[in-house]
Design a protein around this motif. Structure first.
Motif, short mmCIF file in Angstrom:
data_model
loop_
_atom_site.label_atom_id
_atom_site.label_comp_id
_atom_site.label_asym_id
_atom_site.label_seq_id
_atom_site.Cartn_x
_atom_site.Cartn_y
_atom_site.Cartn_z
N LYS A 173 0.82 -1.22 0.00
CA LYS A 173 0.00 0.00 0.00
C LYS A 173 0.85 1.26 0.00
O LYS A 173 0.34 2.36 0.21
CB LYS A 173 -0.91 0.02 1.22
CG LYS A 173 -2.00 -1.02 1.15
CD LYS A 173 -2.84 -1.00 2.40
CE LYS A 173 -3.95 -2.04 2.31
NZ LYS A 173 -4.57 -2.29 3.62
N ALA A 174 2.15 1.09 -0.24
CA ALA A 174 3.05 2.25 -0.18
C ALA A 174 2.63 3.33 -1.17
O ALA A 174 2.65 4.52 -0.84
CB ALA A 174 4.49 1.81 -0.45
N ASP A 175 2.27 2.93 -2.38
CA ASP A 175 1.88 3.94 -3.38
C ASP A 175 0.62 4.67 -2.95
O ASP A 175 0.50 5.88 -3.09
CB ASP A 175 1.63 3.27 -4.73
CG ASP A 175 2.93 2.86 -5.40
OD1 ASP A 175 4.00 3.31 -4.92
OD2 ASP A 175 2.87 2.09 -6.35
N GLU A 176 -0.30 3.90 -2.40
CA GLU A 176 -1.55 4.48 -1.94
C GLU A 176 -1.28 5.47 -0.82
O GLU A 176 -1.86 6.55 -0.77
CB GLU A 176 -2.44 3.33 -1.45
CG GLU A 176 -3.84 3.71 -1.11
CD GLU A 176 -4.62 2.49 -0.61
OE1 GLU A 176 -5.20 1.80 -1.46
OE2 GLU A 176 -4.61 2.21 0.59
N HIS A 177 -0.37 5.09 0.08
CA HIS A 177 -0.08 5.98 1.21
C HIS A 177 0.56 7.28 0.73
O HIS A 177 0.30 8.34 1.31
CB HIS A 177 0.84 5.28 2.19
CG HIS A 177 1.29 6.20 3.30
ND1 HIS A 177 0.44 6.64 4.28
CD2 HIS A 177 2.48 6.81 3.52
CE1 HIS A 177 1.10 7.47 5.07
NE2 HIS A 177 2.33 7.60 4.63
N LYS A 178 1.38 7.20 -0.31
CA LYS A 178 2.03 8.41 -0.83
C LYS A 178 1.01 9.49 -1.16
O LYS A 178 1.28 10.68 -1.03
CB LYS A 178 2.80 8.06 -2.11
CG LYS A 178 4.26 7.80 -1.88
CD LYS A 178 5.01 7.82 -3.20
CE LYS A 178 6.48 8.10 -2.95
NZ LYS A 178 7.19 8.42 -4.19
N LEU A 179 -0.14 9.06 -1.62
CA LEU A 179 -1.17 10.03 -2.00
C LEU A 179 -1.82 10.68 -0.78
O LEU A 179 -2.51 11.69 -0.90
CB LEU A 179 -2.26 9.34 -2.84
CG LEU A 179 -1.77 8.67 -4.13
CD1 LEU A 179 -2.92 7.91 -4.78
CD2 LEU A 179 -1.19 9.68 -5.08
N LEU A 180 -1.62 10.07 0.38
CA LEU A 180 -2.28 10.56 1.58
C LEU A 180 -1.30 11.12 2.60
O LEU A 180 -1.68 11.83 3.51
CB LEU A 180 -3.05 9.41 2.25
CG LEU A 180 -4.10 8.69 1.41
CD1 LEU A 180 -4.54 7.41 2.11
CD2 LEU A 180 -5.28 9.59 1.16
N CYS A 181 -0.02 10.76 2.43
CA CYS A 181 0.97 11.06 3.46
C CYS A 181 1.10 12.56 3.69
O CYS A 181 1.25 13.33 2.75
CB CYS A 181 2.32 10.49 3.05
SG CYS A 181 3.59 10.81 4.27
N SER A 182 1.05 12.96 4.94
CA SER A 182 1.10 14.38 5.26
C SER A 182 2.50 14.95 5.02
O SER A 182 2.67 16.16 4.95
CB SER A 182 0.69 14.61 6.71
OG SER A 182 1.57 13.93 7.57
N LYS A 183 3.51 14.07 4.91
CA LYS A 183 4.87 14.58 4.71
C LYS A 183 5.34 14.44 3.27
O LYS A 183 6.46 14.82 2.94
CB LYS A 183 5.83 13.83 5.64
CG LYS A 183 5.59 14.17 7.09
CD LYS A 183 6.83 13.99 7.91
CE LYS A 183 6.62 14.49 9.32
NZ LYS A 183 7.80 14.26 10.16
#
Ligand SMILES: [Zn+2]
Ligand SMILES: [Zn+2]
Ligand SMILES: [Zn+2]
Ligand SMILES: [Zn+2]
Ligand SMILES: [Zn+2]
Length: 97
Positions: free
Chosen positions: A44-54
């Motif tokens: 889910k790393a790619d998915e998280h990139k779209l949401l990551c606050s940093k």
């Protein structure tokens, strides 16, 4: 382990547990590399990139000429003083000569 169209393991798509016995072995649970404090299934790393606050993102006024890039969490603050921001307060407009 089967992957579905989105690139996620079928199991992981609907599983948000940190510890799970059915979790595929080739999908470690990892920390966000930008240290936002979130842990997620590695597929889910790619998915998280779209949401990551940093995660660094361009200013949403990039199309209006703002060249800045900043972590997503800093964006709201920046927008208040972004030189390319087109959202002006109408009260301020009225005060202009
Ligand atoms: Zn998983
Ligand atoms: Zn699971
Ligand atoms: Zn996975
Ligand atoms: Zn993150
Ligand atoms: Zn800007």
């Amino acid at each position: 382990m089967e992957e579905c169209e989105s690139g996620l393991h079928k199991h992981c798509e609907s599983c948000f547990r940190r510890f799970c016995s059915k979790h595929p072995d080739d999908c470690p649970i990892i920390h966000c590399s930008l240290h936002c404090g979130i842990r997620f299934h590695s597929c889910k790393a790619d998915e998280h990139k779209l949401l990551c606050s940093k995660e660094k993102v361009p200013c949403i006024n990039a199309g209006n000429g703002c060249p800045l890039e900043m972590p997503r969490y800093a964006l709201a603050k920046h927008l208040g003083k972004c030189p390319a921001s087109v959202v002006h307060c109408t009260m301020e407009w009225n005060r202009w000569p």
